[in-house]
Design a protein around this motif. Structure first.
Motif, short mmCIF file in Angstrom:
data_model
loop_
_atom_site.label_atom_id
_atom_site.label_comp_id
_atom_site.label_asym_id
_atom_site.label_seq_id
_atom_site.Cartn_x
_atom_site.Cartn_y
_atom_site.Cartn_z
N ASP A 12 0.66 -1.06 0.15
CA ASP A 12 0.10 -0.02 0.01
C ASP A 12 0.98 1.26 -0.07
O ASP A 12 1.94 1.11 0.41
CB ASP A 12 -1.03 0.02 1.04
CG ASP A 12 -1.77 -1.11 1.24
OD1 ASP A 12 -2.39 -1.38 0.27
OD2 ASP A 12 -1.98 -1.94 2.26
N LYS A 36 4.18 0.30 2.13
CA LYS A 36 3.97 -0.24 3.38
C LYS A 36 3.18 -1.59 2.83
O LYS A 36 2.57 -1.88 2.02
CB LYS A 36 2.65 0.52 4.07
CG LYS A 36 3.20 1.74 4.67
CD LYS A 36 2.14 2.62 5.62
CE LYS A 36 2.41 3.60 6.38
NZ LYS A 36 1.47 4.22 7.35
N GLY A 39 1.32 -3.14 6.92
CA GLY A 39 1.24 -1.82 7.89
C GLY A 39 2.74 -1.42 8.17
O GLY A 39 2.70 -0.55 8.99
N GLN A 40 3.89 -2.29 7.70
CA GLN A 40 5.22 -1.91 7.82
C GLN A 40 5.66 -0.90 7.05
O GLN A 40 5.78 -1.36 5.67
CB GLN A 40 5.85 -2.96 8.24
CG GLN A 40 5.51 -3.98 9.14
CD GLN A 40 5.45 -3.50 10.39
OE1 GLN A 40 6.37 -2.85 11.12
NE2 GLN A 40 4.32 -3.62 11.23
N ARG A 98 5.80 -10.29 10.54
CA ARG A 98 4.48 -9.73 10.33
C ARG A 98 4.07 -9.47 8.88
O ARG A 98 2.83 -9.79 8.26
CB ARG A 98 4.12 -8.42 10.95
CG ARG A 98 3.92 -8.59 12.49
CD ARG A 98 3.68 -7.16 12.94
NE ARG A 98 4.78 -6.22 13.31
CZ ARG A 98 5.62 -6.22 14.11
NH1 ARG A 98 5.55 -7.11 15.06
NH2 ARG A 98 6.60 -5.48 14.18
#
Length: 202
Positions: A12, A36, A39-40, A98
């Motif tokens: 993203d 990303k 979320g990282q 993750r």
């Protein structure tokens, strides 16, 4: 930024800037990218230029939280064989875990020195990790060093892994040593485990 999928990963907020120098011939490239994954935030920097029939990578740097990957060397675009060095440093394996959808923790550092010849990728590895947990396996300390190749060719593989204080479920070992080597008739795997007063050699 936009969303894309690459290598099975959903990215993203993708943003890429590229500068080309040396047109109209084969240009040198300076690329900057941000995205990303799970979320990282990830940040990519690439500096490369033509070198003969290949590509000279002056700088390849990928930064994630607590994680850094750096590489430099020469890439053959036709075979994707690489000659150079790659360094990976991660103080929190939970971050790439993750992104990959796998529970991991701990820290690790790995250096790979790579060379290419006659269609074979040769690799020399030197790595270490501490307080590692991956899919139920816990390791207090681990090192890996040695050489291998892809495709595997005779006389090129000799890898050693040393582990201190490992556990998987009800199985535990104070130490373990593994060696993968080319014995002339294929690969041989040797494993030695030590726990308490007993010693096991497999």
């Amino acid at each position: 930024g936009s969303a894309v999928s690459a290598g099975g990963l959903d990215l993203d907020g993708v943003s890429v800037k590229a500068a080309l120098r040396g047109l109209p011939g084969l240009p040198a490239v300076n690329l900057q990218g941000e995205a990303k994954a799970a979320g990282q935030p990830a940040d990519l920097r690439l500096e490369a230029s033509p070198s003969g029939r290949g590509l000279r990578i002056t700088r390849l740097q990928l930064e994630l939280p607590a994680t850094s990957l750096q590489a430099s060397g020469d890439l053959d675009p036709a075979t994707l064989l690489f000659s150079g060095a790659t360094d990976l440093s991660c103080s929190d394996l939970g971050v790439p875990g993750r992104i990959l959808g796998t529970q991991m923790r701990g820290g690790a550092e790995v250096r790979a020195e790579m060379a290419a010849s006659a269609g074979v990728q040769h690799v020399r590895l030197d790595g270490r990790g501490a307080d590692i947990s991956i899919v139920g396996l816990t390791v207090a300390h681990a090192t890996v060093n040695g050489t291998t190749s892809w495709p595997v060719s005779p006389g090129t593989t000799d890898l050693r892994i040393d582990i201190a204080s490992a556990a998987f479920g009800k199985l535990a070992a104070d130490s373990a040593s593994c060696r993968l080597r080319d014995a002339g008739q294929g690969l041989t795997f040797d494993l030695a485990l030590k726990h308490g007063p007993s010693y096991t050699d497999v």
